[in-house]
Design a protein around this motif. Sequence first.
Motif, PDB file in Angstrom:
ATOM      1  N   LEU A  14     -14.517 -38.948 -22.955  1.00 15.17           N
ATOM      2  CA  LEU A  14     -15.268 -37.715 -22.745  1.00 15.17           C
ATOM      3  C   LEU A  14     -14.784 -36.974 -21.503  1.00 15.17           C
ATOM      4  CD1 LEU A  14     -18.876 -38.930 -23.606  1.00 15.17           C
ATOM      5  CD2 LEU A  14     -17.325 -37.603 -25.046  1.00 15.17           C
ATOM      6  N   ALA A  15     -14.452 -37.723 -20.446  1.00 13.58           N
ATOM      7  CA  ALA A  15     -13.959 -37.090 -19.219  1.00 13.58           C
ATOM      8  C   ALA A  15     -12.623 -36.398 -19.475  1.00 13.58           C
ATOM      9  CB  ALA A  15     -13.820 -38.133 -18.112  1.00 13.58           C
ATOM     10  N   ALA A  16     -11.770 -37.031 -20.249  1.00 16.82           N
ATOM     11  CA  ALA A  16     -10.482 -36.418 -20.583  1.00 16.82           C
ATOM     12  C   ALA A  16     -10.692 -35.156 -21.409  1.00 16.82           C
ATOM     13  CB  ALA A  16      -9.614 -37.414 -21.350  1.00 16.82           C
ATOM     14  N   PHE A  17     -11.578 -35.227 -22.399  1.00 10.88           N
ATOM     15  CA  PHE A  17     -11.869 -34.063 -23.236  1.00 10.88           C
ATOM     16  C   PHE A  17     -12.420 -32.921 -22.391  1.00 10.88           C
ATOM     17  CE2 PHE A  17     -15.412 -31.870 -25.430  1.00 10.88           C
ATOM     18  CZ  PHE A  17     -14.651 -31.052 -26.251  1.00 10.88           C
ATOM     19  N   GLU A  18     -13.392 -33.200 -21.511  1.00 12.10           N
ATOM     20  CA  GLU A  18     -14.013 -32.156 -20.705  1.00 12.10           C
ATOM     21  C   GLU A  18     -12.990 -31.499 -19.786  1.00 12.10           C
ATOM     22  OE1 GLU A  18     -15.708 -30.027 -17.557  1.00 12.10           O
ATOM     23  OE2 GLU A  18     -14.716 -31.976 -17.238  1.00 12.10           O
ATOM     24  N   VAL A  40      -3.565 -38.725 -21.490  1.00 11.63           N
ATOM     25  CA  VAL A  40      -4.637 -37.778 -21.799  1.00 11.63           C
ATOM     26  C   VAL A  40      -4.567 -37.367 -23.257  1.00 11.63           C
ATOM     27  CG1 VAL A  40      -5.563 -35.469 -21.309  1.00 11.63           C
ATOM     28  CG2 VAL A  40      -4.828 -36.946 -19.427  1.00 11.63           C
ATOM     29  N   SER A  41      -3.369 -37.107 -23.742  1.00 18.71           N
ATOM     30  CA  SER A  41      -3.202 -36.723 -25.149  1.00 18.71           C
ATOM     31  C   SER A  41      -3.695 -37.822 -26.079  1.00 18.71           C
ATOM     32  CB  SER A  41      -1.732 -36.411 -25.443  1.00 18.71           C
ATOM     33  OG  SER A  41      -1.304 -35.283 -24.705  1.00 18.71           O
ATOM     34  N   ARG A  42      -3.411 -39.088 -25.738  1.00 23.93           N
ATOM     35  CA  ARG A  42      -3.877 -40.202 -26.570  1.00 23.93           C
ATOM     36  C   ARG A  42      -5.404 -40.292 -26.551  1.00 23.93           C
ATOM     37  NH1 ARG A  42       0.537 -42.875 -24.140  1.00 23.93           N
ATOM     38  NH2 ARG A  42      -0.870 -43.948 -22.672  1.00 23.93           N
ATOM     39  N   GLN A  43      -6.008 -40.031 -25.397  1.00 23.66           N
ATOM     40  CA  GLN A  43      -7.465 -40.080 -25.310  1.00 23.66           C
ATOM     41  C   GLN A  43      -8.111 -38.986 -26.170  1.00 23.66           C
ATOM     42  OE1 GLN A  43      -7.836 -40.005 -20.993  1.00 23.66           O
ATOM     43  NE2 GLN A  43      -8.580 -42.109 -21.003  1.00 23.66           N
ATOM     44  N   ILE A  44      -7.535 -37.792 -26.129  1.00 23.45           N
ATOM     45  CA  ILE A  44      -8.069 -36.699 -26.950  1.00 23.45           C
ATOM     46  C   ILE A  44      -7.935 -37.047 -28.433  1.00 23.45           C
ATOM     47  CG2 ILE A  44      -7.802 -34.280 -27.593  1.00 23.45           C
ATOM     48  CD1 ILE A  44      -8.981 -34.748 -24.805  1.00 23.45           C
ATOM     49  N   LYS A  45      -6.797 -37.595 -28.807  1.00 25.10           N
ATOM     50  CA  LYS A  45      -6.565 -37.985 -30.198  1.00 25.10           C
ATOM     51  C   LYS A  45      -7.557 -39.072 -30.617  1.00 25.10           C
ATOM     52  CE  LYS A  45      -4.174 -37.678 -34.017  1.00 25.10           C
ATOM     53  NZ  LYS A  45      -4.218 -36.424 -34.822  1.00 25.10           N
ATOM     54  N   ALA A  46      -7.783 -40.042 -29.740  1.00 18.70           N
ATOM     55  CA  ALA A  46      -8.715 -41.124 -30.056  1.00 18.70           C
ATOM     56  C   ALA A  46     -10.137 -40.580 -30.230  1.00 18.70           C
ATOM     57  CB  ALA A  46      -8.680 -42.176 -28.944  1.00 18.70           C
ATOM     58  N   LEU A  47     -10.516 -39.604 -29.401  1.00 18.66           N
ATOM     59  CA  LEU A  47     -11.851 -39.016 -29.513  1.00 18.66           C
ATOM     60  C   LEU A  47     -11.993 -38.264 -30.835  1.00 18.66           C
ATOM     61  CD1 LEU A  47     -14.595 -38.387 -28.226  1.00 18.66           C
ATOM     62  CD2 LEU A  47     -13.537 -36.410 -27.096  1.00 18.66           C
ATOM     63  N   LEU A  55     -10.860 -31.141 -32.356  1.00 22.39           N
ATOM     64  CA  LEU A  55     -11.449 -30.482 -31.196  1.00 22.39           C
ATOM     65  C   LEU A  55     -10.545 -29.411 -30.599  1.00 22.39           C
ATOM     66  CD1 LEU A  55     -12.854 -33.677 -29.447  1.00 22.39           C
ATOM     67  CD2 LEU A  55     -14.140 -32.017 -30.807  1.00 22.39           C
ATOM     68  N   PHE A  56      -9.230 -29.560 -30.777  1.00 25.18           N
ATOM     69  CA  PHE A  56      -8.277 -28.607 -30.211  1.00 25.18           C
ATOM     70  C   PHE A  56      -7.299 -28.139 -31.285  1.00 25.18           C
ATOM     71  CE2 PHE A  56      -9.493 -31.076 -26.444  1.00 25.18           C
ATOM     72  CZ  PHE A  56      -9.746 -30.068 -25.521  1.00 25.18           C
ATOM     73  N   LEU A  57      -6.853 -26.900 -31.119  1.00 23.11           N
ATOM     74  CA  LEU A  57      -5.739 -26.389 -31.906  1.00 23.11           C
ATOM     75  C   LEU A  57      -4.496 -26.489 -31.034  1.00 23.11           C
ATOM     76  CD1 LEU A  57      -7.394 -23.174 -33.423  1.00 23.11           C
ATOM     77  CD2 LEU A  57      -6.961 -25.357 -34.569  1.00 23.11           C
ATOM     78  N   ARG A  58      -3.437 -27.156 -31.544  1.00 26.94           N
ATOM     79  CA  ARG A  58      -2.214 -27.322 -30.779  1.00 26.94           C
ATOM     80  C   ARG A  58      -1.248 -26.221 -31.165  1.00 26.94           C
ATOM     81  NH1 ARG A  58      -5.770 -31.739 -31.558  1.00 26.94           N
ATOM     82  NH2 ARG A  58      -5.340 -33.351 -29.990  1.00 26.94           N
ATOM     83  N   GLU A  59      -0.832 -25.445 -30.172  1.00 29.47           N
ATOM     84  CA  GLU A  59       0.119 -24.355 -30.415  1.00 29.47           C
ATOM     85  C   GLU A  59       1.262 -24.476 -29.415  1.00 29.47           C
ATOM     86  OE1 GLU A  59      -2.372 -20.993 -29.867  1.00 29.47           O
ATOM     87  OE2 GLU A  59      -3.311 -21.137 -31.850  1.00 29.47           O
ATOM     88  N   GLN A  61       3.207 -25.539 -26.623  1.00 32.06           N
ATOM     89  CA  GLN A  61       2.902 -26.314 -25.423  1.00 32.06           C
ATOM     90  C   GLN A  61       1.475 -26.094 -24.922  1.00 32.06           C
ATOM     91  OE1 GLN A  61       5.184 -28.514 -24.238  1.00 32.06           O
ATOM     92  NE2 GLN A  61       6.356 -27.876 -26.042  1.00 32.06           N
ATOM     93  N   THR A  62       0.638 -25.424 -25.703  1.00 35.48           N
ATOM     94  CA  THR A  62      -0.725 -25.128 -25.261  1.00 35.48           C
ATOM     95  C   THR A  62      -1.746 -25.738 -26.217  1.00 35.48           C
ATOM     96  OG1 THR A  62      -0.858 -23.048 -26.510  1.00 35.48           O
ATOM     97  CG2 THR A  62       0.046 -22.945 -24.268  1.00 35.48           C
ATOM     98  N   VAL A  63      -2.967 -25.864 -25.734  1.00 35.12           N
ATOM     99  CA  VAL A  63      -4.078 -26.328 -26.562  1.00 35.12           C
ATOM    100  C   VAL A  63      -5.216 -25.318 -26.446  1.00 35.12           C
ATOM    101  CG1 VAL A  63      -3.536 -28.786 -26.419  1.00 35.12           C
ATOM    102  CG2 VAL A  63      -4.977 -27.742 -24.670  1.00 35.12           C
ATOM    103  N   ARG A  64      -5.964 -25.170 -27.510  1.00 39.61           N
ATOM    104  CA  ARG A  64      -7.092 -24.237 -27.529  1.00 39.61           C
ATOM    105  C   ARG A  64      -8.241 -24.872 -28.297  1.00 39.61           C
ATOM    106  NH1 ARG A  64      -7.928 -20.085 -31.208  1.00 39.61           N
ATOM    107  NH2 ARG A  64      -5.797 -20.362 -31.987  1.00 39.61           N
ATOM    108  N   LEU A  65      -9.438 -24.774 -27.750  1.00 41.89           N
ATOM    109  CA  LEU A  65     -10.601 -25.374 -28.389  1.00 41.89           C
ATOM    110  C   LEU A  65     -10.876 -24.747 -29.749  1.00 41.89           C
ATOM    111  CD1 LEU A  65     -13.062 -25.544 -25.359  1.00 41.89           C
ATOM    112  CD2 LEU A  65     -12.279 -27.518 -26.682  1.00 41.89           C
ATOM    113  N   THR A  66     -11.212 -25.585 -30.708  1.00 37.66           N
ATOM    114  CA  THR A  66     -11.734 -25.074 -31.978  1.00 37.66           C
ATOM    115  C   THR A  66     -13.176 -24.631 -31.743  1.00 37.66           C
ATOM    116  OG1 THR A  66     -12.573 -27.239 -32.631  1.00 37.66           O
ATOM    117  CG2 THR A  66     -10.309 -26.706 -33.268  1.00 37.66           C
ATOM    118  N   LEU A  67     -13.794 -23.994 -32.711  1.00 35.81           N
ATOM    119  CA  LEU A  67     -15.196 -23.592 -32.573  1.00 35.81           C
ATOM    120  C   LEU A  67     -16.081 -24.814 -32.359  1.00 35.81           C
ATOM    121  CD1 LEU A  67     -15.564 -20.777 -35.279  1.00 35.81           C
ATOM    122  CD2 LEU A  67     -15.526 -20.533 -32.783  1.00 35.81           C
ATOM    123  N   ALA A  68     -15.794 -25.877 -33.141  1.00 32.91           N
ATOM    124  CA  ALA A  68     -16.566 -27.110 -32.982  1.00 32.91           C
ATOM    125  C   ALA A  68     -16.328 -27.718 -31.603  1.00 32.91           C
ATOM    126  CB  ALA A  68     -16.184 -28.110 -34.074  1.00 32.91           C
TER     127      ALA A  68
END
Length: 296
Positions: A14-18, A40-47, A55-59, A61-68
Amino acid sequence: MLASRRFLPSISLLAAFEAVARTGSVTAAARELDLTQSAVSRQIKALEEQLGVELFLRERQTVRLTLAGDSYAREIREALRRISSASLNLRANPHGGTLNLAILPTFGTRWLAPRLGGFLRKNPGVTINLVTRLSSFDFRLDAIDAAIHFGHPHWPGAELTFLMSEKTVPACSPQFLREHAISKPEDLLDLPLLHLTTRPDAWEIWFAENGVAFQSLHGMLFDQFATAAQAAVAGLGVALLPTFLIQDELKRGDLVAAIDREIESRDCYYLAYPSERADYAPLAAFREWIEAEAKS
């Protein structure tokens, strides 16, 4: 219980996601958390795999939150804040006894704070944390044990202990009073009136109780008594103020009654607290103490 734990991610995930959600960057989050980008990337993937939601859209070299992800980030950020606050409170007082109290700004600074030393001397094991709240809130969603409430004796989901009523008086600076002839309540209709946003009908009630007819009332708006009082001291107009909150200004002569027509407010001050916390020892001690202070 076992089923619900499937949806209870670890604090590290959760800390990595936040951190990524807040910074918008895996690199920045990794630097903040003192981890590698891949960790960090592995933690986000595991979550995401644990929740079954992207949770994120990967574009590139950047990441962007999905609506959810955006909705989830708001709730997780608040949950982590509350956990951090609880841990800080525990560290400050490892034997317990912390009371988180929501106060009204001017009531808290002018009436409560000068008296708190007496409570702390009688209850040396209790730590009080003060936060400002101008309106009612849901005790279930905020880490607050009790609150000072001004209004009607109603707060959904909470018990109320009466503290005191109040009287208000039209107050202005001595210079302002010298410059304006005020001999009867209706004279105030032609003067600049200072209004509180938290009590939008206060002047209407005052004029009505003094038998004065009016069409509409205008003037400057303030969100706190302290700033309204200071504006009155500066000669900007007449403010309708609780007498017990402006005792210092009245004694010094910074403020005077524009006209001697005090009225008692229809609302009162209460201590509000959730029913399930009524027997919490620091709260029970504070409730007994503040009741006695208010009566005296």
